[in-house]
Design a protein around this motif. Structure first.
Motif, PDB file in Angstrom:
ATOM      1  N   ALA A  83       0.829  -1.203   0.000  1.00 13.29           N
ATOM      2  CA  ALA A  83       0.000   0.000   0.000  1.00 13.29           C
ATOM      3  C   ALA A  83       0.865   1.255   0.000  1.00 13.29           C
ATOM      4  CB  ALA A  83      -0.935  -0.006   1.212  1.00 13.29           C
ATOM      5  N   ARG A  84       1.952   1.222   0.760  1.00 13.11           N
ATOM      6  CA  ARG A  84       2.894   2.351   0.784  1.00 13.11           C
ATOM      7  C   ARG A  84       3.452   2.598  -0.614  1.00 13.11           C
ATOM      8  NH1 ARG A  84       8.071   1.981   4.710  1.00 13.11           N
ATOM      9  NH2 ARG A  84       6.371   1.945   6.256  1.00 13.11           N
ATOM     10  N   ARG A  85       3.855   1.534  -1.284  1.00 11.43           N
ATOM     11  CA  ARG A  85       4.430   1.644  -2.629  1.00 11.43           C
ATOM     12  C   ARG A  85       3.395   2.195  -3.621  1.00 11.43           C
ATOM     13  NH1 ARG A  85       8.675  -0.412  -5.583  1.00 11.43           N
ATOM     14  NH2 ARG A  85       8.238  -0.856  -7.777  1.00 11.43           N
ATOM     15  N   MET A  86       2.182   1.679  -3.554  1.00 12.32           N
ATOM     16  CA  MET A  86       1.122   2.166  -4.446  1.00 12.32           C
ATOM     17  C   MET A  86       0.911   3.663  -4.259  1.00 12.32           C
ATOM     18  SD  MET A  86      -1.809  -0.804  -4.284  1.00 12.32           S
ATOM     19  CE  MET A  86      -2.952   0.094  -5.332  1.00 12.32           C
ATOM     20  N   GLY A  87       0.883   4.101  -3.019  1.00 14.09           N
ATOM     21  CA  GLY A  87       0.672   5.513  -2.752  1.00 14.09           C
ATOM     22  C   GLY A  87       1.772   6.379  -3.319  1.00 14.09           C
ATOM     23  N   ARG A  88       3.009   5.949  -3.170  1.00 10.35           N
ATOM     24  CA  ARG A  88       4.136   6.732  -3.679  1.00 10.35           C
ATOM     25  C   ARG A  88       4.127   6.780  -5.208  1.00 10.35           C
ATOM     26  NH1 ARG A  88       7.528   8.598  -0.021  1.00 10.35           N
ATOM     27  NH2 ARG A  88       9.106   9.083  -1.602  1.00 10.35           N
ATOM     28  N   ILE A  89       3.761   5.668  -5.836  1.00  5.69           N
ATOM     29  CA  ILE A  89       3.672   5.673  -7.297  1.00  5.69           C
ATOM     30  C   ILE A  89       2.591   6.646  -7.758  1.00  5.69           C
ATOM     31  CG2 ILE A  89       3.010   4.293  -9.313  1.00  5.69           C
ATOM     32  CD1 ILE A  89       4.367   1.888  -7.950  1.00  5.69           C
ATOM     33  N   LYS A  90       1.401   6.550  -7.169  1.00  4.19           N
ATOM     34  CA  LYS A  90       0.287   7.378  -7.611  1.00  4.19           C
ATOM     35  C   LYS A  90       0.518   8.863  -7.335  1.00  4.19           C
ATOM     36  CE  LYS A  90      -3.363   3.884  -7.363  1.00  4.19           C
ATOM     37  NZ  LYS A  90      -4.686   3.534  -6.833  1.00  4.19           N
ATOM     38  N   GLN A  91       1.322   9.162  -6.316  1.00  8.32           N
ATOM     39  CA  GLN A  91       1.609  10.560  -5.980  1.00  8.32           C
ATOM     40  C   GLN A  91       2.856  11.078  -6.689  1.00  8.32           C
ATOM     41  OE1 GLN A  91      -1.494  11.481  -4.796  1.00  8.32           O
ATOM     42  NE2 GLN A  91      -0.257  12.971  -3.675  1.00  8.32           N
ATOM     43  N   GLY A  92       3.440  10.263  -7.564  1.00 10.31           N
ATOM     44  CA  GLY A  92       4.618  10.705  -8.312  1.00 10.31           C
ATOM     45  C   GLY A  92       5.842  10.888  -7.449  1.00 10.31           C
ATOM     46  N   LEU A  93       5.912  10.162  -6.332  1.00 10.98           N
ATOM     47  CA  LEU A  93       7.053  10.272  -5.426  1.00 10.98           C
ATOM     48  C   LEU A  93       8.117   9.236  -5.786  1.00 10.98           C
ATOM     49  CD1 LEU A  93       5.029  10.745  -2.125  1.00 10.98           C
ATOM     50  CD2 LEU A  93       6.277  12.504  -3.394  1.00 10.98           C
ATOM     51  N   VAL A  94       9.339   9.512  -5.391  1.00 10.70           N
ATOM     52  CA  VAL A  94      10.474   8.687  -5.782  1.00 10.70           C
ATOM     53  C   VAL A  94      10.458   7.353  -5.048  1.00 10.70           C
ATOM     54  CG1 VAL A  94      12.995   8.548  -5.764  1.00 10.70           C
ATOM     55  CG2 VAL A  94      11.878  10.708  -6.333  1.00 10.70           C
ATOM     56  N   LEU A  95      10.811   6.288  -5.768  1.00  7.31           N
ATOM     57  CA  LEU A  95      11.064   4.969  -5.198  1.00  7.31           C
ATOM     58  C   LEU A  95      12.440   4.522  -5.650  1.00  7.31           C
ATOM     59  CD1 LEU A  95       7.612   3.287  -5.858  1.00  7.31           C
ATOM     60  CD2 LEU A  95       8.679   3.490  -3.619  1.00  7.31           C
ATOM     61  N   PRO A  96      13.122   3.688  -4.839  1.00 13.50           N
ATOM     62  CA  PRO A  96      14.479   3.268  -5.216  1.00 13.50           C
ATOM     63  C   PRO A  96      14.547   2.580  -6.575  1.00 13.50           C
ATOM     64  CG  PRO A  96      13.996   2.654  -2.939  1.00 13.50           C
ATOM     65  CD  PRO A  96      12.725   3.154  -3.520  1.00 13.50           C
ATOM     66  N   ASP A  97      13.503   1.849  -6.951  1.00 15.67           N
ATOM     67  CA  ASP A  97      13.529   1.066  -8.187  1.00 15.67           C
ATOM     68  C   ASP A  97      12.520   1.563  -9.208  1.00 15.67           C
ATOM     69  OD1 ASP A  97      11.268   0.401  -6.798  1.00 15.67           O
ATOM     70  OD2 ASP A  97      11.366  -1.750  -7.250  1.00 15.67           O
ATOM     71  N   HIS A  98      12.052   2.790  -9.046  1.00 15.39           N
ATOM     72  CA  HIS A  98      10.960   3.251  -9.895  1.00 15.39           C
ATOM     73  C   HIS A  98      11.102   4.746 -10.125  1.00 15.39           C
ATOM     74  CE1 HIS A  98       6.914   3.540 -11.538  1.00 15.39           C
ATOM     75  NE2 HIS A  98       6.732   2.241 -11.340  1.00 15.39           N
ATOM     76  N   GLU A  99      11.113   5.163 -11.387  1.00 14.63           N
ATOM     77  CA  GLU A  99      11.115   6.587 -11.679  1.00 14.63           C
ATOM     78  C   GLU A  99       9.789   7.207 -11.240  1.00 14.63           C
ATOM     79  OE1 GLU A  99      11.881   7.264 -15.779  1.00 14.63           O
ATOM     80  OE2 GLU A  99      13.861   6.327 -15.759  1.00 14.63           O
ATOM     81  N   ALA A 100       9.826   8.502 -11.006  1.00 15.62           N
ATOM     82  CA  ALA A 100       8.596   9.190 -10.628  1.00 15.62           C
ATOM     83  C   ALA A 100       7.541   8.956 -11.704  1.00 15.62           C
ATOM     84  CB  ALA A 100       8.864  10.677 -10.441  1.00 15.62           C
TER      85      ALA A 100
END
Length: 416
Positions: free
Chosen positions: A369-386
């Motif tokens: 759920a944390r990861r989904m939220g960061r993706i949908k909000q365009g926030l940075v993830l270690p393995d995922h571009e905004a």
């Protein structure tokens, strides 16, 4: 004599535990600081129930059909991209086998509460403290009766902490644990259009969202997203997530009281982002409120002696996997089955089985759920571009579908 459980917290997690522990042969008392049954809630809005939660709740009701008559189907999970400049939307993903149901928090709580035996839930009782007996067989709970200021003591075999994401009971065992701010807040509201079904606002929103009444809509913009679906009794539930620094909490709550100027500013910002039909729904909603979005890293344990955590006390989570209520219902069901199977004489074994069954599941769901939220909000993830929905590839936005939640349709063996 029957074993006795004291549940702290009379929200959905607490009343669900009351049902399952009674079915397991326990006496139960629930302490709730709110002074009267909840008719409506300024901080309660819409929620989605998965098929397993639906089945469990129905098993606790005298009339199982009541759940269906007080909820609406959510058979479709749809993610749309929105162009804030052109004010147009287009479909990214669509799942026609979603099979959730939409409920208003107060409606669901009322169903569960009214199905309990009388005098189980003690309204206006503020939990103060607890003490575990030396032999670990009992726990003493102190509470204040808010109407009289009288302090009372209740002794039970088990203390169930259903006191929410800011759980004071959890804090007594994990004093260093802090909630993690997600980086964004959520404006929320329920638009009541009863008596105005043919208004221009309602006609236009139904034209723009033609599958309201059966669809869970997610609109993904640039560094923001919204959630939109219909509730029973002529209501529309909306959520709008906004990236911002962490506000300062004025009281012990993750819901922030908002001033009229904050609402007016939110209305102006909505006009810049969303299509006009959705903006009008937001602007015509009475009493919108602001949730600060938190979670925690998964806990390593959820019971100590004869104290156990359930619901948001055990796994504060962001809302993006539609999990919070569903996890609470399943916690209650598993806890009840473990207690019924092991008996009070094997309480430690029962709580250990509950922990072993639930921790691997809720831990993965909280992080997803944390990861989904960061993706949908365009926030940075270690393995995922905004993530930008306007320029995304199909493999990018598959991750935001609800069905990719770990253990999405898993049923614990205990409940089979």
């Amino acid at each position: 004599m029957k074993p006795k459980a004291v549940v702290v917290g009379g929200s959905i997690a607490g009343v669900s535990c009351a049902h399952t522990l009674i079915l397991a042969g326990w006496d139960v008392v629930v302490l709730e600081k709110t002074c009267e049954p909840i008719k409506g809630s300024p901080t309660g809005a819409g929620l989605g129930l998965d098929p397993l939660a639906q089945r469990l709740i129905q098993s606790w009701l005298d009339d199982p059909e009541l759940l269906y008559s007080s909820t609406l189907p959510l058979t479709i999970d749809m993610n749309q991209a929105t162009d804030s400049e052109k004010k147009v939307s287009w479909t990214l993903t669509r799942d026609d086998n979603f099979n959730f149901r939409a409920a208003h928090w107060a409606d669901l709580h009322g169903l569960l509460y009214n199905a309990l035996p009388p005098n189980i839930l003690l309204w206006g009782h503020l939990f103060l403290s607890f003490c575990i007996f030396e032999d670990k067989t009992s726990v003493k709970i102190k509470a204040k009766v808010l109407q009289t200021d009288e302090e009372i003591e209740i002794v039970g075999n088990l203390l169930v902490a259903a006191d929410g994401s800011l759980s004071s009971i959890r804090q007594s065992f994990l004093p260093g644990l802090k909630l993690r701010y997600s980086g964004y807040c959520a404006w929320r509201g329920v638009f009541d259009f009863s008596g105005n079904e043919n208004s221009e606002t309602v006609v236009d929103i139904r034209s723009s969202y033609p599958e309201l009444g059966k669809c869970l809509y997610f609109d993904l913009g640039s560094e923001t997203h919204s959630v939109f679906y219909e509730l029973p009794n002529k209501r529309l539930n909306w959520i709008w997530y906004v990236n911002q620094p962490e506000p300062e909490l004025k009281r012990n709550s993750v819901t922030m009281k908002v001033r009229s100027e904050m609402i007016q500013k939110m209305h102006r910002e909505a006009e810049k982002v969303w299509i006009p039909e959705f903006v009008r729904v937001i602007q015509e909603t009475k009493d919108p409120f602001l949730n600060l979005i938190y979670d925690t890293d998964p806990l390593e344990q959820v019971f100590w002696d004869n104290v156990v955590l359930v619901g948001d006390a055990a796994h504060p989570t962001t809302p993006h996997g539609t999990r919070s209520t569903n996890m609470s219902v399943l916690d209650a069901a598993v806890l009840g089955k473990c207690l019924e199977k092991n008996g009070v004489e094997n309480l430690q074994a029962a709580l250990r089985e509950y922990q072993t069954t639930r921790l691997p599941v809720v831990s993965k769901q909280v992080l997803h759920a944390r990861r989904m939220g960061r993706i949908k909000q365009g926030l940075v993830l270690p393995d995922h571009e905004a993530f930008d929905p306007k320029n995304s590839r199909s493999e990018d936005y598959q991750e935001v579908q609800q069905k990719n939640m770990p253990f999405f349709d898993d049923v614990p063996l205990l409940l089979v």
